[in-house]
Design an enzyme around this catalytic site. Structure first.
Site, mmCIF file in Angstrom:
data_model
loop_
_atom_site.group_PDB
_atom_site.id
_atom_site.type_symbol
_atom_site.label_atom_id
_atom_site.label_comp_id
_atom_site.label_asym_id
_atom_site.label_seq_id
_atom_site.Cartn_x
_atom_site.Cartn_y
_atom_site.Cartn_z
ATOM 1 N N GLU A 49 -132.030 53.114 -24.895
ATOM 2 C CA GLU A 49 -133.183 52.724 -25.710
ATOM 3 C C GLU A 49 -133.824 53.875 -26.485
ATOM 4 O O GLU A 49 -135.041 54.000 -26.514
ATOM 5 C CB GLU A 49 -134.254 52.080 -24.818
ATOM 6 C CG GLU A 49 -133.776 50.836 -24.140
ATOM 7 C CD GLU A 49 -134.813 50.254 -23.189
ATOM 8 O OE1 GLU A 49 -135.010 49.041 -23.242
ATOM 9 O OE2 GLU A 49 -135.404 51.015 -22.396
HETATM 10 C C1 NGO Z 1 -134.105 48.599 -19.153
HETATM 11 C C2 NGO Z 1 -134.779 49.871 -19.585
HETATM 12 C C3 NGO Z 1 -135.695 50.426 -18.511
HETATM 13 C C4 NGO Z 1 -136.561 49.336 -17.912
HETATM 14 C C5 NGO Z 1 -135.683 48.227 -17.391
HETATM 15 C C6 NGO Z 1 -136.479 47.108 -16.784
HETATM 16 C C7 NGO Z 1 -132.633 50.272 -19.100
HETATM 17 C C8 NGO Z 1 -131.334 50.942 -18.896
HETATM 18 N N1 NGO Z 1 -133.640 50.741 -19.782
HETATM 19 O O1 NGO Z 1 -132.920 49.092 -18.514
HETATM 20 O O2 NGO Z 1 -136.505 51.427 -19.070
HETATM 21 O O3 NGO Z 1 -137.314 49.855 -16.858
HETATM 22 O O4 NGO Z 1 -134.850 47.712 -18.385
HETATM 23 O O5 NGO Z 1 -135.714 46.046 -16.322
#
Ligand code: NGO
Length: 530
Positions: free
Chosen positions: A342
């Site tokens: 992300e």
């Molecule tokens: C995503 C995000 C995390 C969140 C999570 C919550 C990934 C790999 N990045 O997973 O920052 O905490 O969802 O479910």
């Protein structure tokens, strides 16, 4: 069939409790249904029962371990520690007289199929032998033995009148995938050393062999780094965490203690420093990590995708190298996770530039890098491990990485994320990837989930637990159980053994064990709990 057996016995227990059978009061404890060699999670690869060869642990039973092996002795001590409280027996390790019934832990010459992580378990009338080619395999075998005993073995007080019978026969067992992991997020809420240890105790029983720790994120920095002391004192200090309620961090001494505790359970820690996004805790602590030199305010909300390290600034890479060098030096395991998810505030080109500088740093300090699946955009070397967290079953970048030789760690968010709510009524958790009931967590095939990622390209499975909504150990347990054992079985048991009916019955039998150990769990309506 097994259900009706359980019901009959429950009826019997009720009658015994009323004193109508004339049985002595303790008899009710001996009427637990016979266990079968296959009544284990994860399901063993191969079992062959011999009903005339049941073994009973008695007052004079002793444990013998491979002469000259410290690890085998340590495993024997661990096993004795598990068995003593409920049996009340001394169970001496390597100091019995030799004539008594024994549990033998033997290293070497195990069935070839047992490989490096598996074991053979032979149960005969006067001896149980666990045999493995490695200490890890021996430890796995003792975890099976633990589950083959009546649930009361988990009690912390002597269970008088209980017969400690292990069903006779033979098991040959080995994992489907080399890597079976769990992940805990310490950044959104810090979880203490004792809480992490308690989680490790549970993981070990399901043959989970890696614990990935998400140590840094926008809301907090949770690992001591001497070259950036404020990362923890400020970035992990008071007021950090979601809603400002999860402060705390691991000192280097804590981290060493944790690694040793995990190693004694044959679990390897995989530490993660998330970058180039998810870095607000570091950037709000050290202004120079920002392109404009201005420190943003600390964040306690659960937004994602807004932070980015400054890609063009050489100082960024000095910072990252310091962190990786220190983390590598304190990590005994082979892996370091560099995050990479992300990074919405970083352009694709900058992302590639960043990863192409950072991935080699992991290798420079002797570690193999892991990264969330976005890392495939930077075409990492074949030994790097992309971790699949997407909810789709198509991903061109990941399929390309497989062609280049990368093995993928499977943790699709809509299947294996332990922080997703079970259903609309679950009081904890998130729901961005959907609800995940126990059956959803169990009914997928890691070896055939993503197009272009066949079984041979799968390193293993992981069950991540993010902590946005979690505070206590009870919260962790409530989200992990019963889904974690489902993912553990997907990672260990042969594909051919995959069967929801069998799994759900074996899962139900874990409940009294969790209760005796004080482990909180979700009473899913999909399971016929005892
Ligand atoms: C995503 C995000 C995390 C969140 C999570 C919550 C990934 C790999 N990045 O997973 O920052 O905490 O969802 O479910």
């Amino acid at each position: 069939m097994r259900k009706s057996r359980r019901r009959t016995l429950t009826g019997l227990l009720a009658v015994a409790a009323l004193g109508l059978t004339g049985l002595p009061a303790t008899a009710e404890q001996t009427t637990e249904p016979d266990r079968r060699l296959s009544d284990v999670i994860p399901a063993p690869a191969y079992t062959s029962a011999d009903h005339r060869a049941d073994f009973r642990i008695e007052r004079h039973t002793s444990i013998r371990t491979q002469p000259g092996s410290k690890q085998a002795k340590r495993i024997g001590d661990y096993l004795a520690g598990v068995l003593r409280p409920a049996t009340g027996y001394p169970l001496p390790v390597n100091s019995g007289r030799g004539k008594e019934k024994t549990i033998s832990l033997v290293l070497g010459d195990a069935d070839r199929r047992a490989g490096k992580q598996g074991y053979e378990l032979d149960v005969g009338k006067s001896r149980v032998t666990v045999r493995a080619n490695t200490p890890a395999g021996l430890f796995a075998g003792t975890q099976t033995l633990r589950q083959l005993l009546p649930a009361n073995i988990e009690a912390d007080r002597v269970q008088r009148g209980q017969h400690w019978t292990v069903p006779g026969g033979k098991i040959v067992d080995y994992p489907r995938f080399a890597y079976r992991g769990a992940m805990l997020d310490l950044a959104r809420h810090f979880h203490s050393l004792d809480e992490i240890k308690a989680y490790l105790d549970e993981l070990a029983q399901y043959k989970i062999n890696y614990l990935h720790l998400h140590l840094t994120d926008d809301q907090g920095w949770r690992i001591q780094i001497d070259s950036g002391p404020k990362l923890t004192t400020q970035g992990g200090g008071p007021g950090t965490g979601v809603d400002g309620e999860g402060p705390g961090y691991l000192t280097k001494a804590d981290y060493a203690e944790l690694n040793a505790y995990a190693a004694a359970r044959y679990i390897t820690i995989v530490p993660e420093i998330d970058m180039p996004g998810h870095t607000n805790a570091a950037q709000s602590t050290y202004a120079e990590l920002n392109c404009d030199g201005v420190a943003p305010p600390p964040r306690t909300d659960i937004e994602v995708g807004y932070s980015s390290l400054c890609i063009d600034d050489p100082l960024t890479y000095r910072f990252v190298e310091d962190v990786i060098r220190e983390l590598a030096a304190m990590t005994p395991g082979p892996y370091i996770h560099v995050g990479g998810d992300e990074a919405h505030a970083t352009t694709d080109e900058d992302y590639r530039t960043f990863m192409r500088k950072v991935i080699p740093l992991a290798y420079k300090y002797g570690k193999i890098p892991f990264g969330w699946n976005e890392i495939t955009k930077a075409a990492p070397p074949a030994s790097a491990v992309p971790q699949y967290w997407a909810t789709t079953t198509e991903n061109a970048d990941v399929a390309e990485a497989v062609k280049r030789g990368n093995k993928i760690l499977m943790s699709p968010a809509n299947k294996s994320y332990l922080d997703m709510k079970y259903d609309a009524n679950t009081r904890l958790g998130l729901q961005w990837a959907g609800f995940i009931e126990v059956k959803d967590a169990y009914e997928w095939d890691p070896g055939n989930h993503v197009t272009g990622v066949p079984e041979r390209a799968v390193l293993g499975v992981e069950a991540p637990l993010w902590s946005e909504t979690l505070r206590t150990l009870d919260d962790i347990e409530f989200m992990a159980f019963p889904r974690l054992p489902a993912v553990a079985e997907l990672g260990w048991s042969p594909k051919a053994s995959h069967d929801w009916d069998s799994f759900s019955e074996r899962l139900a039998e874990q409940a009294p064990r969790w209760e005796l150990r004080g482990v909180d769990f979700y009473r899913s309506p999909q399971i016929d709990w005892p």
